[in-house]
Design a protein around this motif. Structure first.
Motif, PDB file in Angstrom:
ATOM      1  N   UNK A  34       0.759  -1.043  -0.058  1.00 47.72           N
ATOM      2  CA  UNK A  34      -0.067  -0.131   0.029  1.00 47.72           C
ATOM      3  C   UNK A  34       0.832   1.302   0.106  1.00 47.72           C
ATOM      4  N   UNK A  35       2.039   1.201   0.954  1.00 47.60           N
ATOM      5  CA  UNK A  35       2.893   2.366   0.817  1.00 47.60           C
ATOM      6  C   UNK A  35       3.482   2.335  -0.501  1.00 47.60           C
ATOM      7  N   UNK A  36       3.751   1.653  -1.150  1.00 47.78           N
ATOM      8  CA  UNK A  36       4.557   1.703  -2.522  1.00 47.78           C
ATOM      9  C   UNK A  36       3.529   2.313  -3.505  1.00 47.78           C
ATOM     10  N   UNK A  37       2.349   1.733  -3.407  1.00 45.15           N
ATOM     11  CA  UNK A  37       1.185   2.386  -4.402  1.00 45.15           C
ATOM     12  C   UNK A  37       1.267   3.987  -4.110  1.00 45.15           C
ATOM     13  N   UNK A  38       1.093   4.305  -2.803  1.00 47.62           N
ATOM     14  CA  UNK A  38       0.863   5.702  -2.553  1.00 47.62           C
ATOM     15  C   UNK A  38       2.179   6.620  -2.854  1.00 47.62           C
ATOM     16  N   UNK A  39       3.262   5.928  -3.109  1.00 43.54           N
ATOM     17  CA  UNK A  39       4.266   6.819  -3.549  1.00 43.54           C
ATOM     18  C   UNK A  39       4.458   7.208  -4.961  1.00 43.54           C
ATOM     19  N   UNK A  40       3.828   6.275  -5.842  1.00 45.27           N
ATOM     20  CA  UNK A  40       3.799   6.421  -6.998  1.00 45.27           C
ATOM     21  C   UNK A  40       4.868   5.075  -7.796  1.00 45.27           C
ATOM     22  N   UNK A  41       4.749   5.105  -9.124  1.00 47.58           N
ATOM     23  CA  UNK A  41       5.565   4.284  -9.860  1.00 47.58           C
ATOM     24  C   UNK A  41       7.033   4.609  -9.762  1.00 47.58           C
ATOM     25  N   UNK A  42       7.903   3.397  -9.777  1.00 46.68           N
ATOM     26  CA  UNK A  42       9.478   3.890 -10.112  1.00 46.68           C
ATOM     27  C   UNK A  42       9.867   4.006 -11.456  1.00 46.68           C
ATOM     28  N   UNK A  43      11.151   4.714 -11.480  1.00 51.42           N
ATOM     29  CA  UNK A  43      11.383   5.038 -12.847  1.00 51.42           C
ATOM     30  C   UNK A  43      11.694   3.860 -13.471  1.00 51.42           C
ATOM     31  N   UNK A  44      11.473   3.887 -14.994  1.00 49.57           N
ATOM     32  CA  UNK A  44      11.678   2.655 -15.516  1.00 49.57           C
ATOM     33  C   UNK A  44      13.325   2.283 -15.967  1.00 49.57           C
ATOM     34  N   UNK A  46      15.355   2.680 -13.372  1.00 48.46           N
ATOM     35  CA  UNK A  46      15.941   2.403 -12.108  1.00 48.46           C
ATOM     36  C   UNK A  46      16.678   1.178 -12.128  1.00 48.46           C
ATOM     37  N   UNK A  47      16.279  -0.003 -12.685  1.00 49.32           N
ATOM     38  CA  UNK A  47      16.524  -1.243 -12.697  1.00 49.32           C
ATOM     39  C   UNK A  47      17.738  -1.239 -13.594  1.00 49.32           C
ATOM     40  N   UNK A  48      17.817  -0.921 -14.917  1.00 52.34           N
ATOM     41  CA  UNK A  48      18.859  -1.239 -15.697  1.00 52.34           C
ATOM     42  C   UNK A  48      20.107  -0.327 -15.182  1.00 52.34           C
ATOM     43  N   UNK A  50      21.007   0.062 -12.267  1.00 51.41           N
ATOM     44  CA  UNK A  50      21.304  -0.812 -11.069  1.00 51.41           C
ATOM     45  C   UNK A  50      22.321  -1.864 -11.553  1.00 51.41           C
ATOM     46  N   UNK A  51      21.574  -2.536 -12.586  1.00 55.79           N
ATOM     47  CA  UNK A  51      22.446  -3.845 -13.304  1.00 55.79           C
ATOM     48  C   UNK A  51      23.613  -3.434 -13.908  1.00 55.79           C
ATOM     49  N   UNK A  52      23.606  -2.187 -14.408  1.00 55.77           N
ATOM     50  CA  UNK A  52      24.799  -1.689 -15.297  1.00 55.77           C
ATOM     51  C   UNK A  52      25.883  -1.372 -14.153  1.00 55.77           C
ATOM     52  N   UNK A  53      25.472  -0.510 -12.970  1.00 49.05           N
ATOM     53  CA  UNK A  53      26.591  -0.334 -11.866  1.00 49.05           C
ATOM     54  C   UNK A  53      27.152  -1.666 -11.373  1.00 49.05           C
TER      55      UNK A  53
END
Length: 175
Positions: A34-44, A46-48, A50-53
């Motif tokens: 519920x908290x995550x839905x209230x904060x909104x979507x994550x950037x598209x 973010x995951x790539x 992080x994987x690259x880093x």
């Protein structure tokens, strides 16, 4: 880069650190949707990103550990000035009985230190191959010769100036 960590122990330690974090993130995701839905979507991205880093960090760790097929040594002297300058990182491929030719730059063990010089002469005496080396900026050949068992790797390319922080740290601790 004189320090060689035990890679297997390092990877086990890293995995041991990551397990509690993964468990926490899993439990957190179960109870906090519920908290995550209230904060909104994550950037598209973010995951790539992080994987690259993480991939870049692992590649650097693998390179400086000298435990894999490719490794790196920082040039600490001016004996190879021109081809390899002081402060450059020489990237080498581990020696597994490849053919070594005259003119090739190799990394080899000379006592407790590692030397990176060019092969100037190869002689086979009594069935043993002997390599005579010389630094490009040196006037004289290196004293003696080396055997196949002394060769660590064949230098493939360099990364300029990246080794200066290592040389600086070494100078701080050698006083």
């Amino acid at each position: 880069i004189p320090y060689k960590p035990a890679m297997s122990e390092s990877l086990v330690s890293f995995a041991n650190m990551m397990v509690p974090i993964a468990i926490f993130l899993f439990i957190d995701s179960l109870y906090e949707k519920k908290r995550r839905l209230a904060l909104g979507k994550k950037s598209r991205l973010e995951v790539p990103i992080t994987v690259l880093a993480v991939t870049i960090m692992l590649a650097v760790i693998m390179l400086i550990s000298n435990q894999f097929r490719f490794g790196a040594y920082v040039i600490a002297t001016e004996s190879m000035t021109g081809e390899l300058n002081k402060g450059d990182a020489a990237i080498y491929e581990r020696y597994d009985d490849q053919t070594v030719i005259e003119g090739q730059v190799i990394a080899f063990r000379d006592g407790k230190s590692v030397v990176i010089h060019r092969v100037n002469d190869i002689q086979i005496i009594n069935g043993q191959t002997r390599y005579f080396t010389k630094g490009d900026a040196n006037e004289d050949m290196d004293a003696g010769f080396i055997y196949d068992s002394n060769i660590i790797g064949l230098v493939k390319f360099k990364i300029p100036f990246i080794g200066y922080p290592t040389l600086w740290l070494r100078s701080l601790f050698s006083r």
